[in-house]
Design a protein around this motif. Structure first.
Motif, mmCIF file in Angstrom:
data_model
loop_
_atom_site.group_PDB
_atom_site.id
_atom_site.type_symbol
_atom_site.label_atom_id
_atom_site.label_comp_id
_atom_site.label_asym_id
_atom_site.label_seq_id
_atom_site.Cartn_x
_atom_site.Cartn_y
_atom_site.Cartn_z
ATOM 1 N N ILE A 154 -33.208 -15.082 9.161
ATOM 2 C CA ILE A 154 -32.120 -14.670 8.434
ATOM 3 C C ILE A 154 -32.300 -14.826 6.888
ATOM 4 C CG2 ILE A 154 -29.605 -14.497 7.738
ATOM 5 C CD1 ILE A 154 -29.047 -14.671 10.703
ATOM 6 N N ARG A 155 -32.759 -16.472 6.862
ATOM 7 C CA ARG A 155 -33.210 -16.859 5.253
ATOM 8 C C ARG A 155 -34.322 -15.968 4.922
ATOM 9 N NH1 ARG A 155 -33.810 -22.393 2.475
ATOM 10 N NH2 ARG A 155 -31.642 -22.496 3.199
ATOM 11 N N ASP A 182 -22.425 -4.178 4.034
ATOM 12 C CA ASP A 182 -23.527 -3.190 3.902
ATOM 13 C C ASP A 182 -24.859 -4.000 3.813
ATOM 14 O OD1 ASP A 182 -21.781 -1.187 3.558
ATOM 15 O OD2 ASP A 182 -21.407 -1.463 1.577
ATOM 16 N N LEU A 183 -24.865 -5.156 3.207
ATOM 17 C CA LEU A 183 -26.033 -6.086 3.205
ATOM 18 C C LEU A 183 -26.617 -6.343 4.515
ATOM 19 C CD1 LEU A 183 -28.319 -7.553 1.560
ATOM 20 C CD2 LEU A 183 -26.740 -9.420 1.045
ATOM 21 N N ASN A 190 -26.695 -10.206 11.833
ATOM 22 C CA ASN A 190 -24.926 -10.701 12.179
ATOM 23 C C ASN A 190 -24.414 -11.064 10.838
ATOM 24 O OD1 ASN A 190 -22.963 -12.842 12.706
ATOM 25 N ND2 ASN A 190 -22.937 -11.574 14.542
ATOM 26 N N ARG A 191 -23.348 -10.321 10.662
ATOM 27 C CA ARG A 191 -22.650 -10.768 9.227
ATOM 28 C C ARG A 191 -22.341 -12.160 9.180
ATOM 29 N NH1 ARG A 191 -17.221 -7.559 7.561
ATOM 30 N NH2 ARG A 191 -17.685 -7.090 9.639
ATOM 31 N N MET A 194 -25.379 -14.086 8.341
ATOM 32 C CA MET A 194 -25.741 -14.224 7.067
ATOM 33 C C MET A 194 -24.964 -14.751 6.143
ATOM 34 S SD MET A 194 -25.892 -10.563 4.625
ATOM 35 C CE MET A 194 -24.178 -10.687 4.590
ATOM 36 N N PHE A 195 -23.609 -14.874 6.427
ATOM 37 C CA PHE A 195 -22.735 -15.540 5.594
ATOM 38 C C PHE A 195 -23.112 -17.109 5.553
ATOM 39 C CE2 PHE A 195 -19.653 -11.976 5.115
ATOM 40 C CZ PHE A 195 -19.485 -11.852 3.894
ATOM 41 N N ARG A 196 -23.476 -17.592 6.809
ATOM 42 C CA ARG A 196 -23.982 -19.155 6.967
ATOM 43 C C ARG A 196 -24.810 -19.099 6.128
ATOM 44 N NH1 ARG A 196 -22.072 -18.250 12.301
ATOM 45 N NH2 ARG A 196 -24.198 -18.184 12.924
ATOM 46 N N GLU A 197 -25.811 -18.482 6.164
ATOM 47 C CA GLU A 197 -27.361 -18.536 5.339
ATOM 48 C C GLU A 197 -27.055 -18.462 3.992
ATOM 49 O OE1 GLU A 197 -30.592 -20.080 5.148
ATOM 50 O OE2 GLU A 197 -29.944 -19.698 7.205
ATOM 51 N N LEU A 198 -26.224 -17.507 3.373
ATOM 52 C CA LEU A 198 -25.899 -17.597 1.919
ATOM 53 C C LEU A 198 -25.344 -18.728 1.588
ATOM 54 C CD1 LEU A 198 -24.496 -13.732 1.961
ATOM 55 C CD2 LEU A 198 -26.635 -14.682 0.782
#
Length: 222
Positions: A154-155, A182-183, A190-191, A194-198
């Motif tokens: 994901i990163r 959307d991103l 997985n949303r 993704m939030f964890r990686e952000l």
């Protein structure tokens, strides 16, 4: 109407064609115009593999539906977007074209489009050149996305996306017109993951997030 951040600004297929010539073009190609209500399926309604479509009005999505029934956004369609089974590589079993707003679609039979006798009309030749330019832009957009999706983590997908956006604008400011869902759809991830990686990228000072704006704190290598 809002365009997604990954959309390349493409020309209209009718650039350089007057309204009078456009009407002649529609008659020459024996086009049909269909209207669709919000949330109505477009592709299933048309039921034809050998067509080229242009969204004259409205806003629609091409959506991939996997074996689990999960939906992934493949492409957004806005005014003058060109799509169809010959152009967008879609079929009825795995994809939907869904009207997100009330929409109007122009449909052209592919055989009519490639009839050699049409070259006697200048406005047809202009239209064909415009179509080729749009298809080339779509190929570039799809290739950019494929390059991002081939990243394993994901990163790496996020960093490849940041790099691609920076390459297009040379700006460290990336704006998300709608939301982070959307991103996640665009990156096919997985949303929540993704939030964890952000968050990790924020903590490591790679990025800063301000609402729907992502600010790059580093310079991508392009």
């Amino acid at each position: 109407m809002v365009k997604y951040f990954w959309v390349i600004n493409m020309n209209s297929p009718f650039d350089g064609i007057t309204e009078l010539q456009k009407n002649k073009l529609f008659k020459l190609l024996a086009t049909h115009i269909y209207t669709f209500n919000k949330n109505e399926e477009v592709l299933q309604t048309l039921k034809n593999d050998n067509i080229i479509c242009i969204l004259l009005e409205g806003y629609a999505h091409i959506i991939n539906i996997n074996y689990n029934g999960e939906e992934n956004l493949v492409e957004e369609l806005y005014e003058n977007s060109v799509f169809g089974t010959n152009i967008s590589d879609i079929d009825y079993s795995e994809y939907q074209v869904r009207a997100i707003e009330d929409s109007k679609v122009l449909v052209i039979d592919y055989k009519k489009l490639v009839d050699y006798k049409n070259i006697n009309h200048n406005y047809y030749n202009v239209f064909i050149i415009n179509l080729f330019e749009i298809v080339n832009s779509k190929l570039k957009m799809n290739n950019d996305r494929i390059r991002i999706l081939t990243k394993k983590s994901i990163r790496d997908k996020l960093l490849a996306f940041f790099e691609n956006e920076y390459k297009k604008s040379r700006s460290k400011f990336i704006y998300l017109p709608n939301n982070f869902k959307d991103l996640a759809d665009y990156l096919s991830i997985n949303r929540s993951a993704m939030f964890r990686e952000l968050k990790y990228l924020k903590d490591e000072k790679f990025i800063k997030i301000d609402g729907k704006k992502i600010i790059l704190l580093y310079t991508p290598i392009v």
